[in-house]
Design a protein around this motif. Structure first.
Motif, PDB file in Angstrom:
ATOM      1  N   ILE A   1       0.874  -1.178   0.063  1.00 10.34           N
ATOM      2  CA  ILE A   1      -0.019  -0.176   0.017  1.00 10.34           C
ATOM      3  C   ILE A   1       0.915   1.105  -0.065  1.00 10.34           C
ATOM      4  N   LEU A   2       1.944   1.255   0.687  1.00  3.77           N
ATOM      5  CA  LEU A   2       2.520   2.532   0.958  1.00  3.77           C
ATOM      6  C   LEU A   2       3.481   2.497  -0.437  1.00  3.77           C
ATOM      7  N   ALA A   3       4.048   1.756  -1.128  1.00  6.56           N
ATOM      8  CA  ALA A   3       4.556   1.544  -2.489  1.00  6.56           C
ATOM      9  C   ALA A   3       3.495   2.108  -3.546  1.00  6.56           C
ATOM     10  N   PHE A   4       2.407   1.739  -3.432  1.00  7.78           N
ATOM     11  CA  PHE A   4       1.426   2.137  -4.501  1.00  7.78           C
ATOM     12  C   PHE A   4       1.203   3.672  -4.119  1.00  7.78           C
ATOM     13  N   ASN A   5       1.085   4.194  -3.125  1.00  6.87           N
ATOM     14  CA  ASN A   5       1.039   5.496  -2.700  1.00  6.87           C
ATOM     15  C   ASN A   5       1.850   6.407  -3.210  1.00  6.87           C
ATOM     16  N   ILE A   6       3.247   5.899  -2.919  1.00  2.89           N
ATOM     17  CA  ILE A   6       4.466   6.645  -3.325  1.00  2.89           C
ATOM     18  C   ILE A   6       4.565   6.747  -4.770  1.00  2.89           C
ATOM     19  N   ALA A   7       4.096   5.759  -5.375  1.00  4.26           N
ATOM     20  CA  ALA A   7       4.129   5.787  -6.947  1.00  4.26           C
ATOM     21  C   ALA A   7       2.822   6.580  -7.806  1.00  4.26           C
ATOM     22  N   VAL A   8       1.841   6.456  -6.965  1.00 12.10           N
ATOM     23  CA  VAL A   8       0.590   7.049  -7.928  1.00 12.10           C
ATOM     24  C   VAL A   8      -0.214   8.246  -6.830  1.00 12.10           C
TER      25      VAL A   8
ATOM     26  N   ASN B   1       1.206  14.020  -3.719  1.00 11.78           N
ATOM     27  CA  ASN B   1       1.150  14.742  -2.479  1.00 11.78           C
ATOM     28  C   ASN B   1       1.365  13.641  -1.345  1.00 11.78           C
ATOM     29  N   PHE B   2       1.374  12.288  -1.341  1.00 14.27           N
ATOM     30  CA  PHE B   2       1.696  11.378  -0.384  1.00 14.27           C
ATOM     31  C   PHE B   2       2.460  11.463   0.479  1.00 14.27           C
ATOM     32  N   LEU B   3       3.817  12.019   0.080  1.00 17.02           N
ATOM     33  CA  LEU B   3       4.849  12.064   1.068  1.00 17.02           C
ATOM     34  C   LEU B   3       4.989  13.324   1.653  1.00 17.02           C
ATOM     35  N   GLN B   4       4.096  14.217   1.396  1.00 18.85           N
ATOM     36  CA  GLN B   4       4.197  15.562   2.030  1.00 18.85           C
ATOM     37  C   GLN B   4       3.925  15.453   3.584  1.00 18.85           C
ATOM     38  N   MET B   5       4.498  16.394   4.206  1.00 23.86           N
ATOM     39  CA  MET B   5       4.314  16.224   5.644  1.00 23.86           C
ATOM     40  C   MET B   5       2.739  16.512   6.385  1.00 23.86           C
ATOM     41  N   GLN B   6       2.072  17.200   5.511  1.00 21.33           N
ATOM     42  CA  GLN B   6       0.865  17.568   5.843  1.00 21.33           C
ATOM     43  C   GLN B   6       0.049  16.028   5.823  1.00 21.33           C
ATOM     44  N   THR B   7       0.334  15.615   4.692  1.00 23.44           N
ATOM     45  CA  THR B   7      -0.527  14.202   4.550  1.00 23.44           C
ATOM     46  C   THR B   7      -0.046  13.084   5.595  1.00 23.44           C
TER      47      THR B   7
ATOM     48  N   VAL C   1      -5.934   2.097   3.571  1.00 25.80           N
ATOM     49  CA  VAL C   1      -6.725   1.578   2.573  1.00 25.80           C
ATOM     50  C   VAL C   1      -7.925   2.530   2.204  1.00 25.80           C
ATOM     51  N   LYS C   2      -8.400   3.282   3.481  1.00 21.82           N
ATOM     52  CA  LYS C   2      -9.453   4.313   3.300  1.00 21.82           C
ATOM     53  C   LYS C   2      -8.599   5.680   2.446  1.00 21.82           C
ATOM     54  N   TYR C   3      -7.513   6.057   3.053  1.00 20.89           N
ATOM     55  CA  TYR C   3      -6.985   7.079   2.415  1.00 20.89           C
ATOM     56  C   TYR C   3      -6.643   6.802   0.966  1.00 20.89           C
ATOM     57  N   THR C   4      -5.881   5.747   0.558  1.00 25.38           N
ATOM     58  CA  THR C   4      -5.834   5.757  -0.719  1.00 25.38           C
ATOM     59  C   THR C   4      -6.862   5.573  -1.829  1.00 25.38           C
ATOM     60  N   LEU C   5      -8.054   4.940  -1.328  1.00 23.44           N
ATOM     61  CA  LEU C   5      -9.270   4.959  -2.205  1.00 23.44           C
ATOM     62  C   LEU C   5      -9.723   6.625  -2.229  1.00 23.44           C
ATOM     63  N   LEU C   6      -9.887   7.191  -1.229  1.00 20.51           N
ATOM     64  CA  LEU C   6     -10.581   8.251  -1.355  1.00 20.51           C
ATOM     65  C   LEU C   6      -9.449   9.453  -2.121  1.00 20.51           C
ATOM     66  N   ALA C   7      -8.127   9.270  -1.716  1.00 23.48           N
ATOM     67  CA  ALA C   7      -7.243  10.191  -2.704  1.00 23.48           C
ATOM     68  C   ALA C   7      -7.172  10.042  -4.080  1.00 23.48           C
ATOM     69  N   ASN C   8      -7.637   8.710  -4.460  1.00 30.27           N
ATOM     70  CA  ASN C   8      -7.578   8.633  -5.905  1.00 30.27           C
ATOM     71  C   ASN C   8      -9.091   8.632  -6.502  1.00 30.27           C
ATOM     72  N   GLY C   9      -9.851   9.287  -5.638  1.00 28.76           N
ATOM     73  CA  GLY C   9     -11.336   9.527  -6.368  1.00 28.76           C
ATOM     74  C   GLY C   9     -12.192   8.421  -6.253  1.00 28.76           C
ATOM     75  N   VAL C  10     -11.797   7.300  -5.249  1.00 33.80           N
ATOM     76  CA  VAL C  10     -12.764   6.479  -5.097  1.00 33.80           C
ATOM     77  C   VAL C  10     -13.883   6.820  -4.138  1.00 33.80           C
ATOM     78  N   ALA C  11     -15.304   6.615  -4.048  1.00 33.28           N
ATOM     79  CA  ALA C  11     -16.169   6.976  -3.237  1.00 33.28           C
ATOM     80  C   ALA C  11     -15.803   6.205  -1.982  1.00 33.28           C
ATOM     81  N   ASP C  12     -16.315   6.904  -0.913  1.00 34.07           N
ATOM     82  CA  ASP C  12     -16.167   6.427   0.361  1.00 34.07           C
ATOM     83  C   ASP C  12     -17.074   5.132   0.715  1.00 34.07           C
ATOM     84  N   GLU C  13     -17.988   4.777  -0.018  1.00 34.71           N
ATOM     85  CA  GLU C  13     -18.842   3.503   0.167  1.00 34.71           C
ATOM     86  C   GLU C  13     -17.757   2.358  -0.370  1.00 34.71           C
ATOM     87  N   VAL C  14     -17.167   2.493  -1.222  1.00 38.29           N
ATOM     88  CA  VAL C  14     -16.075   1.399  -1.650  1.00 38.29           C
ATOM     89  C   VAL C  14     -15.084   1.051  -0.726  1.00 38.29           C
ATOM     90  N   ALA C  15     -14.728   2.312   0.026  1.00 42.88           N
ATOM     91  CA  ALA C  15     -13.762   2.002   1.088  1.00 42.88           C
ATOM     92  C   ALA C  15     -14.405   1.197   2.024  1.00 42.88           C
TER      93      ALA C  15
END
Length: 333
Positions: free
Chosen positions: A36-43, A46-52, A299-313
């Motif tokens: 999951i971390l590798a996917f977020n770093i690649a896709v 702003n995943f590696l920003q301090m605020q995130t 998992v929740k953050y990855t889906l929402l950050a990539n435009g997937v609905a909360d219901e899918v999360a």
């Protein structure tokens, strides 16, 4: 055995000690987290920003704290559906205290009481759950369902169903403060996990806890104080839920009884199960619960950050639980 065989066996043993044998069943959670971390770093932008990072740590901390308490209850063979409602009660009570006339006149005392009293109230909720389970012999899922339903109602009555906003910087530090550049609630979650892990692994209470979950009747015959240990597990679980509720309120500088801790019981159970807890009891992998909390949140953050609905999360979380339960069953075979 020949010298050659002895040497080979010794070499294999030493290698196993230095480089433990990898097992997906034992290390699957860690592998999933790294993927999951590798996917977020690649896709994910702003995943590696301090605020995130800070946002995710804030969310993980509350899930992890509640999941640690849930792991203790699950270790006894029980379950606690009331943790979200307990968070709401604690979160509603804190602003009432420090915004009261007494809290305004004596701000330091008001601040201390606004932390201690909600946690005390939360532990009383756990005592109520434990008494129902251990004294009245009510099934855990039914016993904790009572507070699941009524607890949030109590919180809403306390606040008249209104959103409580406040400006209390000293209290908000609980959710927004940093220590050595790291969110305070993250340190708090790690400290709680470390203490509980020590208690489970090194104390008589921990041995009793696991023995009761493994075989309650045998533990009772062996002299374990079954009732006292199980009630204590529910008390600790609710107390930690109270702490998590205070953190949520501090982060938002507002208390919304209708939303604080909403569905937290599902996140906590999922995190504990993903971390290796067995629903039949007998195991309490505390840091596994922390790892599970990280997976659930990411998992929740990855889906929402990539435009997937909360219901899918929500669906994704349910699939994670199914996978964790399957792994548990395969371990038993």
């Amino acid at each position: 055995m020949s010298d050659t065989n002895v040497a080979a066996a010794t070499k294999q043993t030493v290698r196993g000690l230095i480089i433990p044998k990898f097992s997906f069943r034992k290390h699957g959670g860690l592998v999933a987290l790294l993927i999951i971390l590798a996917f977020n770093i690649a896709v994910t932008p702003n995943f590696l920003q301090m605020q995130t990072l800070f946002v995710n740590i804030s969310q993980v901390a509350t899930i992890a704290i509640v999941a640690v308490g849930m792991s203790l209850v699950i270790a006894t063979g029980g379950i606690d559906l009331s943790v979200g409602a307990v968070m709401a009660v604690a979160g509603a009570l804190a602003p009432i205290i420090f915004q009261s006339q007494f809290g305004i006149e004596y701000p330091i005392i008001g601040l201390i009481l606004s932390i201690l009293v909600p946690i005390l109230m939360a532990t009383l909720c756990g005592l109520f759950n434990g008494a129902l389970v251990c004294v009245l012999k009510v099934q855990p899922i039914i016993a904790t369902l009572i507070l699941f339903i009524s607890g949030r109602g109590i919180a809403m009555v306390m606040t008249n169903g209104q959103l409580q906003t406040f400006n209390m910087p000293s209290f908000s530090l609980l959710g927004t403060g940093k220590l050595l550049g790291f969110p305070f609630q993250g340190w708090l979650a790690l400290a709680i996990a470390a203490v509980i892990a020590w208690v489970v692994g090194k104390t008589l209470f921990g041995r009793y806890l696991l023995a009761i979950g493994g075989n309650e009747q045998s533990a009772h015959l062996a002299g374990a104080p079954v009732r006292k240990v199980k009630i204590t597990a529910y008390v600790i679980c609710s107390g930690l839920a109270g702490i998590a509720g205070l953190i949520v309120v501090a982060i938002n500088s507002a208390s919304d009884a209708a939303r604080i801790g909403n569905l937290m019981e599902l996140d906590a159970i999922a995190a504990a199960v993903v971390g290796g807890a067995v629903l039949s009891g007998g195991r309490a992998p505390i840091f596994g619960a922390v790892l599970g909390a990280m997976i659930i949140q990411l998992v929740k953050y990855t889906l929402l950050a990539n435009g997937v609905a909360d219901e899918v999360a929500l669906i994704a979380k349910s699939m994670i639980i199914v996978a964790a339960v399957y792994i548990q069953q395969s371990r038993k075979e």
